[in-house]
Design a protein around this motif. Sequence first.
Motif, PDB file in Angstrom:
ATOM      1  N   GLN A 101       0.822  -1.198   0.000  1.00 16.29           N
ATOM      2  CA  GLN A 101       0.000   0.000   0.000  1.00 16.29           C
ATOM      3  C   GLN A 101       0.865   1.261   0.000  1.00 16.29           C
ATOM      4  OE1 GLN A 101      -2.435  -0.517   3.467  1.00 16.29           O
ATOM      5  NE2 GLN A 101      -3.882  -1.852   2.416  1.00 16.29           N
ATOM      6  N   SER A 102       2.077   1.146  -0.542  1.00 15.79           N
ATOM      7  CA  SER A 102       2.991   2.284  -0.534  1.00 15.79           C
ATOM      8  C   SER A 102       2.639   3.267  -1.642  1.00 15.79           C
ATOM      9  CB  SER A 102       4.431   1.802  -0.705  1.00 15.79           C
ATOM     10  OG  SER A 102       4.607   1.297  -2.013  1.00 15.79           O
ATOM     11  N   ASP A 103       3.226   4.457  -1.564  1.00 16.91           N
ATOM     12  CA  ASP A 103       3.003   5.478  -2.586  1.00 16.91           C
ATOM     13  C   ASP A 103       3.464   5.000  -3.957  1.00 16.91           C
ATOM     14  OD1 ASP A 103       1.901   7.262  -0.795  1.00 16.91           O
ATOM     15  OD2 ASP A 103       3.798   8.313  -0.408  1.00 16.91           O
ATOM     16  N   ALA A 104       4.546   4.257  -4.012  1.00 20.66           N
ATOM     17  CA  ALA A 104       5.063   3.766  -5.291  1.00 20.66           C
ATOM     18  C   ALA A 104       4.053   2.841  -5.966  1.00 20.66           C
ATOM     19  CB  ALA A 104       6.379   3.039  -5.079  1.00 20.66           C
ATOM     20  N   ILE A 105       3.395   2.010  -5.190  1.00 19.95           N
ATOM     21  CA  ILE A 105       2.391   1.100  -5.743  1.00 19.95           C
ATOM     22  C   ILE A 105       1.197   1.899  -6.270  1.00 19.95           C
ATOM     23  CG2 ILE A 105       0.784  -0.771  -5.202  1.00 19.95           C
ATOM     24  CD1 ILE A 105       3.693  -1.675  -5.301  1.00 19.95           C
ATOM     25  N   TYR A 106       0.718   2.873  -5.510  1.00 20.92           N
ATOM     26  CA  TYR A 106      -0.401   3.708  -5.956  1.00 20.92           C
ATOM     27  C   TYR A 106      -0.038   4.500  -7.213  1.00 20.92           C
ATOM     28  CZ  TYR A 106      -3.243   2.821  -1.818  1.00 20.92           C
ATOM     29  OH  TYR A 106      -4.016   2.232  -0.840  1.00 20.92           O
ATOM     30  N   ASP A 107       1.192   5.021  -7.259  1.00 18.57           N
ATOM     31  CA  ASP A 107       1.628   5.790  -8.429  1.00 18.57           C
ATOM     32  C   ASP A 107       1.719   4.901  -9.663  1.00 18.57           C
ATOM     33  OD1 ASP A 107       1.737   8.035  -6.855  1.00 18.57           O
ATOM     34  OD2 ASP A 107       3.928   7.967  -6.582  1.00 18.57           O
ATOM     35  N   ALA A 108       2.239   3.686  -9.497  1.00 19.01           N
ATOM     36  CA  ALA A 108       2.347   2.757 -10.627  1.00 19.01           C
ATOM     37  C   ALA A 108       0.964   2.366 -11.134  1.00 19.01           C
ATOM     38  CB  ALA A 108       3.127   1.512 -10.206  1.00 19.01           C
ATOM     39  N   ARG A 109       0.019   2.181 -10.237  1.00 19.95           N
ATOM     40  CA  ARG A 109      -1.351   1.827 -10.626  1.00 19.95           C
ATOM     41  C   ARG A 109      -2.015   2.973 -11.383  1.00 19.95           C
ATOM     42  NH1 ARG A 109      -4.341   0.016  -5.680  1.00 19.95           N
ATOM     43  NH2 ARG A 109      -2.753  -1.588  -5.713  1.00 19.95           N
ATOM     44  N   ALA A 110      -1.777   4.196 -10.921  1.00 17.30           N
ATOM     45  CA  ALA A 110      -2.346   5.360 -11.599  1.00 17.30           C
ATOM     46  C   ALA A 110      -1.699   5.567 -12.963  1.00 17.30           C
ATOM     47  CB  ALA A 110      -2.178   6.605 -10.738  1.00 17.30           C
ATOM     48  N   ALA A 111      -0.391   5.339 -13.074  1.00 17.16           N
ATOM     49  CA  ALA A 111       0.310   5.517 -14.344  1.00 17.16           C
ATOM     50  C   ALA A 111      -0.142   4.488 -15.376  1.00 17.16           C
ATOM     51  CB  ALA A 111       1.812   5.420 -14.127  1.00 17.16           C
ATOM     52  N   ALA A 112      -0.557   3.316 -14.923  1.00 18.21           N
ATOM     53  CA  ALA A 112      -1.025   2.288 -15.851  1.00 18.21           C
ATOM     54  C   ALA A 112      -2.325   2.699 -16.538  1.00 18.21           C
ATOM     55  CB  ALA A 112      -1.218   0.966 -15.111  1.00 18.21           C
ATOM     56  N   ASN A 113      -3.057   3.640 -15.953  1.00 17.46           N
ATOM     57  CA  ASN A 113      -4.325   4.081 -16.527  1.00 17.46           C
ATOM     58  C   ASN A 113      -4.164   5.243 -17.506  1.00 17.46           C
ATOM     59  OD1 ASN A 113      -5.767   2.204 -15.051  1.00 17.46           O
ATOM     60  ND2 ASN A 113      -5.971   3.575 -13.300  1.00 17.46           N
ATOM     61  N   VAL A 114      -2.967   5.746 -17.663  1.00 14.58           N
ATOM     62  CA  VAL A 114      -2.719   6.885 -18.543  1.00 14.58           C
ATOM     63  C   VAL A 114      -2.259   6.378 -19.897  1.00 14.58           C
ATOM     64  CG1 VAL A 114      -1.316   8.939 -18.906  1.00 14.58           C
ATOM     65  CG2 VAL A 114      -2.125   8.376 -16.614  1.00 14.58           C
ATOM     66  N   LEU A 115      -2.929   6.812 -20.942  1.00 16.58           N
ATOM     67  CA  LEU A 115      -2.535   6.464 -22.296  1.00 16.58           C
ATOM     68  C   LEU A 115      -1.771   7.645 -22.885  1.00 16.58           C
ATOM     69  CD1 LEU A 115      -5.841   4.889 -23.605  1.00 16.58           C
ATOM     70  CD2 LEU A 115      -3.801   3.708 -22.847  1.00 16.58           C
ATOM     71  N   ALA A 116      -0.530   7.440 -23.199  1.00 16.56           N
ATOM     72  CA  ALA A 116       0.276   8.513 -23.767  1.00 16.56           C
ATOM     73  C   ALA A 116       0.432   8.268 -25.260  1.00 16.56           C
ATOM     74  CB  ALA A 116       1.638   8.557 -23.095  1.00 16.56           C
ATOM     75  N   PHE A 117      -0.068   9.178 -26.064  1.00 16.65           N
ATOM     76  CA  PHE A 117       0.088   9.080 -27.501  1.00 16.65           C
ATOM     77  C   PHE A 117       1.214  10.018 -27.911  1.00 16.65           C
ATOM     78  CE2 PHE A 117      -4.319   7.797 -26.953  1.00 16.65           C
ATOM     79  CZ  PHE A 117      -4.368   6.665 -27.743  1.00 16.65           C
ATOM     80  N   PRO A 118       2.136   9.551 -28.712  1.00 13.22           N
ATOM     81  CA  PRO A 118       3.203  10.447 -29.152  1.00 13.22           C
ATOM     82  C   PRO A 118       2.655  11.497 -30.107  1.00 13.22           C
ATOM     83  CG  PRO A 118       3.365   8.336 -30.270  1.00 13.22           C
ATOM     84  CD  PRO A 118       2.271   8.207 -29.249  1.00 13.22           C
ATOM     85  N   THR A 119       3.271  12.664 -30.076  1.00 17.64           N
ATOM     86  CA  THR A 119       2.844  13.717 -30.988  1.00 17.64           C
ATOM     87  C   THR A 119       3.295  13.362 -32.400  1.00 17.64           C
ATOM     88  OG1 THR A 119       4.850  14.961 -30.542  1.00 17.64           O
ATOM     89  CG2 THR A 119       2.906  15.518 -29.239  1.00 17.64           C
ATOM     90  N   LEU A 120       2.515  13.785 -33.358  1.00 13.53           N
ATOM     91  CA  LEU A 120       2.833  13.510 -34.763  1.00 13.53           C
ATOM     92  C   LEU A 120       3.888  14.496 -35.246  1.00 13.53           C
ATOM     93  CD1 LEU A 120      -0.787  12.890 -36.086  1.00 13.53           C
ATOM     94  CD2 LEU A 120       0.891  11.199 -35.384  1.00 13.53           C
ATOM     95  N   ARG A 121       4.751  14.060 -36.130  1.00 13.95           N
ATOM     96  CA  ARG A 121       5.857  14.887 -36.619  1.00 13.95           C
ATOM     97  C   ARG A 121       5.464  15.747 -37.810  1.00 13.95           C
ATOM     98  NH1 ARG A 121      11.234  12.205 -35.112  1.00 13.95           N
ATOM     99  NH2 ARG A 121      10.551  10.782 -33.497  1.00 13.95           N
ATOM    100  N   GLU A 122       4.315  15.436 -38.400  1.00 11.25           N
ATOM    101  CA  GLU A 122       3.805  16.229 -39.520  1.00 11.25           C
ATOM    102  C   GLU A 122       2.283  16.157 -39.495  1.00 11.25           C
ATOM    103  OE1 GLU A 122       4.063  12.825 -42.996  1.00 11.25           O
ATOM    104  OE2 GLU A 122       5.564  14.410 -42.931  1.00 11.25           O
ATOM    105  N   ILE A 123       1.677  17.071 -40.202  1.00 10.82           N
ATOM    106  CA  ILE A 123       0.209  17.108 -40.246  1.00 10.82           C
ATOM    107  C   ILE A 123      -0.248  16.171 -41.351  1.00 10.82           C
ATOM    108  CG2 ILE A 123      -1.821  18.540 -40.620  1.00 10.82           C
ATOM    109  CD1 ILE A 123      -0.164  20.920 -39.640  1.00 10.82           C
ATOM    110  N   PRO A 124      -0.912  15.073 -40.987  1.00 16.24           N
ATOM    111  CA  PRO A 124      -1.377  14.145 -42.024  1.00 16.24           C
ATOM    112  C   PRO A 124      -2.629  14.687 -42.717  1.00 16.24           C
ATOM    113  CG  PRO A 124      -2.002  13.346 -39.859  1.00 16.24           C
ATOM    114  CD  PRO A 124      -1.198  14.585 -39.648  1.00 16.24           C
ATOM    115  N   ALA A 125      -2.881  14.179 -43.892  1.00 16.12           N
ATOM    116  CA  ALA A 125      -4.099  14.551 -44.620  1.00 16.12           C
ATOM    117  C   ALA A 125      -5.300  13.948 -43.893  1.00 16.12           C
ATOM    118  CB  ALA A 125      -4.034  14.029 -46.050  1.00 16.12           C
ATOM    119  N   ALA A 126      -6.428  14.595 -44.024  1.00 13.86           N
ATOM    120  CA  ALA A 126      -7.646  14.105 -43.387  1.00 13.86           C
ATOM    121  C   ALA A 126      -8.063  12.777 -44.006  1.00 13.86           C
ATOM    122  CB  ALA A 126      -8.759  15.129 -43.543  1.00 13.86           C
TER     123      ALA A 126
END
Length: 152
Positions: free
Chosen positions: A27-52
Amino acid sequence: MGGFGSGGHNRLSDAEKKRRGTFVAKQSDAIYDARAAANVLAFPTLREIPAAELPLNEIGSRKYDELARALFDAGRLTTVSRMLAEQVASLFQEQHRRMSAGLPVPGSLSDKMQRALAQLKLADGAPTIAQPQTRNERARRIGFAARLAPPG
């Protein structure tokens, strides 16, 4: 069932738990932080603007290009934000088509567009236009909150 004290916002730190002798490793802070980080979806930013990918006409394409450019310049153009920009452009295109044909625009269309624009968060981090010393003087005299007063 919820309520005060059940959400973890008042958790004791690991150091305080160790001082009291109630520390449990699972029940440590590290465990809570790891559990919260698992719920975050990080999408990388695109390097160029794609066509629609949606079949947009000239009006929709211009709106998509405008939104995608604003997101790209802010460093927030991801796969998800690109799809949202396409969605807004498609809704804008439909709104334009209806207005050009003299048809009424349903409120639901405007609501969808407003929600999608809010999800894009284009205004986040934008500089404020009005300076505190140039607030609307009439608004202060007649009792309106300055934040509700129109600019100028």
